[in-house]
Design an enzyme around this catalytic site. Structure first.
Site, PDB file in Angstrom:
ATOM      1  N   LYS A  47       0.841  -1.195   0.000  1.00 22.42           N
ATOM      2  CA  LYS A  47       0.000   0.000   0.000  1.00 22.42           C
ATOM      3  C   LYS A  47       0.881   1.252   0.000  1.00 22.42           C
ATOM      4  CE  LYS A  47      -0.479   0.082   5.040  1.00 22.42           C
ATOM      5  NZ  LYS A  47      -1.407   0.207   6.174  1.00 22.42           N
TER       6      LYS A  47
ATOM      7  N   TYR B 148      15.122  31.826   1.967  1.00 27.79           N
ATOM      8  CA  TYR B 148      13.935  32.614   2.286  1.00 27.79           C
ATOM      9  C   TYR B 148      13.929  33.035   3.755  1.00 27.79           C
ATOM     10  CZ  TYR B 148      11.647  31.365  -2.146  1.00 27.79           C
ATOM     11  OH  TYR B 148      11.321  31.221  -3.466  1.00 27.79           O
TER      12      TYR B 148
END
Length: 830
Positions: free
Chosen positions: A498, A724
């Site tokens: 999964k 940033y």
């Protein structure tokens, strides 16, 4: 020529049945790797987990008529078979190949050591292929099974043999020595690799030295102290034995006197010059590599060439042209929704068979294509060689062949059963090919080194950004076997694929698991299961989170849903009834204390009535989830869950009236709570190389390596900021490397400003500044010579995903499943 009758005499076995005298050419140990039925001898090996005698019937129906068995076989079921009964099939395999080896008097080079065996073998082949017809181990076939398959390849036309040997525990090399019988030995080095089965390094060295008991010469490096001491002791012991040869030691050293004394190593750009003294004569070689491993491997090859009496000018010329060795079969995403399997460094029948096996596993595309060069040094006539190749392609279901080279082009009539095109050279192919002709296919690129097929690989591979996740399929197979080895007899295995197989790629992992015979696969949602079915996966698939909107797809693609509530049961009943199906396979989830999904104790009676009504369902399994199986502090709660499960599942099974598979153990519980293995276990994160407990970690291999590259290197003065928000400030003049990965790739923003680190030039570099969407910066001030294009390891063998998860304040599951699908996956098999 071998026949069943002659082999029974060699093995002193009982010829239970003889119906003919077909020539036996191939040894078959794996029923899935059948190539030529008429000339194959199947030897079913028996282990704790698997008894290959069960495949005799299947192979007989496919045309195999020669069998060595260790269990009585009802001969009447196989009227056209030759059957030899022995006590032990593995011992019979070893004895047969040992006999085969004794029929040849050519020089045989045996290579062992901790590292470098395959590289040394392949480089010796490159250095000597113009002088000898050489037979060698395919890939790294060096085990108790791989060595016999390698040595069985020896043919009268061979003038030199090169085989490698590896062992994992004491006592194994005795068998391999009898099979290889090397006349020339090379001990590459000694280290901690594969050390688990030995008391210490000296025991490991002494066990490996057994390979050279009857050798004429042993080449090794004196600089490994433990190795040197053990070799000298071994030499003295061998000298006292009653054998007809005197073992010569041929040594090399960078530190002390030796037969080949290394006096200088000068690395320059992409080459290394190695100077030495040999018999007081100054010599040198140049190699197109600069890493220490390649230097060591090259010196071993140099010493061997000198022993064989090769002129130094010839050695120099050939060393300068050594090429990279493909240590693995790589699968990458190709153009036009194709997959490219790159094996573009060698081409011989043995390695072709291995590559075709790997290609056959790939069923995600409707067409399988092989791009194949001339096969060099086969020892066969061109006609018989390419007829055999054509037969191999036909057996493996290859639809298209592109042959490149003058020899294969001359034999185009052999390939009439496949769609085939031929080119005289790689250059002609590159000039004339239309890449639009390749659509939705699995393409094996398989060529001898001189054909430079890496150029074809680059043409057909999909261009992607340089952040990639490498996934080692061999490591996954190893990890599955590690868990299987501790399962109780008869316990089945469900493998969790999964969440894009924990980030590794659902289909590719499922295909591998199907090949290795896992009993069940589990996905989260139906669409994952549908994709597996579309790609040719036939193993039973459990859907853990079925949604009513997916019920039609579940029924259409024969998926098996988990039912966890009366509501979902009622809705699936309607769909099954509407589809006019009965006895449809389902799995029942019980809630034993985790309180996520599942039926509770008070539901059991009504649930049994509903499941038995109308005959709509057949319960395949009853299961539950453990909440804290990895935590010793929660063992009491784990026991409470187990007790509840035992009581609830027994009550439900009794009311159903038939036996049902029960499972509750996850990866951690498999080894921490072996009493909970029951009828089946669910293997998840452990398969991907992570033990959440830690106690089983040394049994597992690392599966994934996330890597990227340096885009730019900048020098900034003290006081300047990076990234940033200007949150990181240089405290001194600094060197900043910008690398091609960001939070859109799955590298979490929390790892900014020094919380996370990556490896550059094998040293840790902290993240400088905040993580951007597509880029981040590393402080590499302390790492010399970092340059644009350098490889950067985000996590892998020496920087574990567990460590990265710890820095991020999370768990490895989240790191692995969070890797963006824009990151290119590269699959490889060792």
């Amino acid at each position: 020529m071998y026949t069943a009758e002659s082999i029974s005499k060699i093995l002193k076995g009982e010829l239970m049945q003889q119906t003919g005298y077909p020539e036996i050419e191939h040894i078959l140990l794996d029923s899935r790797k059948l190539l030529v039925a008429e000339t194959s001898l199947f030897i079913p090996l028996v282990s704790e987990r698997r008894n290959a005698h069960q495949y005799i019937d299947e192979l007989y129906k496919k045309g195999v008529s020669n069998f060595i068995v260790s269990e009585p076989v009802a001969a009447g079921l196989y009227p056209k078979a030759n059957i030899i009964l022995v006590k032990n099939t593995l011992q019979a395999l070893h004895a047969l190949v040992a006999y085969h080896r004794q029929q040849f008097q050519v020089p045989v080079i045996g290579i062992t050591g901790s590292n470098g065996k395959t590289i040394v073998k392949e480089w010796l082949y490159q250095l000597l292929e113009k002088d000898y017809n050489i037979v060698r181990s395919p890939k790294s076939y060096n085990s108790q099974i791989g060595v016999p398959l390698s040595v069985w390849q020896m043919k009268p036309e061979n003038q030199l043999a090169i085989f490698e040997a590896g062992i994992s525990q004491p006592g194994e090399m005795v068998n391999l020595e009898k099979i290889i019988r090397p006349t020339i030995g090379i001990f590459t080095n000694i280290g901690e690799a594969h050390n688990e089965g030995f008391l210490n390094i000296r025991q490991k060295v002494n066990e490996k030295l057994v390979l050279f008991t009857r050798s004429d010469v042993l080449i090794y490096c004196k600089d490994y102290l433990a190795l040197n001491e053990c070799v000298n002791n071994f030499h003295n012991l061998v000298g006292k034995r009653e054998i007809d040869n005197d073992l010569q030691l041929l040594t090399w050293s960078r530190k002390t006197d030796a037969d080949l004394r290394i006096i200088g190593v000068d690395k320059n750009d992409n080459h290394t010059r190695i100077d030495a003294l040999h018999k007081q004569e100054p010599l040198f070689i140049r190699i197109p590599f600069t890493d220490e491993g390649s230097i060591e491997n090259a010196i071993h090859c140099w010493a061997l060439m000198l022993y064989l009496g090769k002129p130094q000018d010839l050695i120099q010329e050939r060393m300068d042209h050594l090429g990279n060795i493909a240590m693995r079969l790589e699968m990458k995403q190709g153009i036009n929704n194709s997959s490219i399997i790159n094996d573009s460094y060698n081409s011989d029948l043995g390695s072709l068979a291995i590559a075709l096996d790997f290609l056959q596993h790939q069923r995600q595309h409707p067409t399988r294509t092989v791009i194949l060069s001339d096969i060099l040094q086969s020892g066969k006539s061109e006609g018989s060689l390419y007829e055999e190749v054509a037969g191999m392609l036909e057996k493996k279901g290859i639809q298209k062949l592109i042959g490149i080279g003058k020899h294969i082009s001359r034999e185009k009539q052999s390939f009439q059963k496949v769609q085939s095109t031929f080119y005289a050279s790689t250059e002609e192919f590159l000039q004339k090919v239309n890449t639009a002709d390749f659509q939705n296919e699995s393409i094996l690129v398989k060529g001898a080194r001189v054909f430079q097929f890496e150029r074809i690989g680059k043409l057909l591979e999909q261009k992607a950004h340089q952040t990639i996740l490498e996934i080692n399929l061999s490591a996954i197979a190893h990890n599955v076997k590690a868990y299987q080895a501790i399962l109780k007899p008869g316990t089945k295995l469900m493998a969790m694929v999964k969440a894009f197989a924990y980030g590794s790629g659902t289909y590719e992992i499922a295909s591998l698991l199907q090949f290795h015979g896992v009993d069940y696969l589990a996905v989260a949602y139906a669409d994952e299961g549908v994709e597996l079915r579309r790609a040719g996966i036939t193993t039973p698939v459990m859907v853990m989170n079925p949604e009513p909107s997916s019920f039609d797809a579940i029924l259409q693609w024969n998926l098996e849903p988990e039912l966890y509530s009366m509501n979902i049961l009622e809705q699936f009943e309607e769909s099954v009834r509407y589809a006019n199906k009965t006895n449809y396979p389902v799995h029942i989830k019980l809630d034993t204390g985790m309180h996520r999904l599942g039926f509770e104790q008070q539901d059991i009676s009504e649930l049994a009535l509903r499941l038995n009504a109308e005959g709509l369902f057949k319960v395949q399994s009853i299961f539950s989830h453990l909440a804290a199986s990895e935590d010793p502090a929660m063992d009491a709660f784990t026991k409470t869950q187990a007790d509840r499960f035992a009581k609830m599942s027994a009550a439900l099974q009794q009311q159903l009236g038939y036996a049902v598979i029960r499972h509750i153990a996850n990866s951690a519980a498999i080894h921490r709570h072996p009493d909970l293995q029951l009828d089946m276990v669910r293997l998840g994160i452990g398969m991907y190389g992570v033990d959440s407990v830690g106690a089983f970690q040394d049994k597992l291999r690392n599966v994934s390596v996330l890597k990227t590259t340096v885009a730019q290197v900048k020098r900034i003065p003290a006081g300047d900021t990076v990234g940033y928000g200007a949150t990181w400030k240089a405290g001194e003049p600094s060197i900043i490397a910008t690398v091609r990965i960001g939070y859109a790739d799955g590298y979490k923003r929390i790892l900014g400003n020094g919380k996370g680190q990556m490896k550059v030039r094998n040293k840790l570099a902290p993240v400088a500044g905040v993580i951007a969407m597509d880029m981040l910066m590393l402080d590499v001030t302390h790492i010399p010579d970092v340059a644009e294009g350098d490889e950067v390891i985000v996590f892998g063998e020496d920087l574990s995903v567990q460590q990265l998860a710890q820095w991020a304040g999370t768990i490895p599951y989240e790191i692995l499943t969070g890797i963006s699908q824009r990151v290119k996956r590269v699959y490889y098999q060792e």
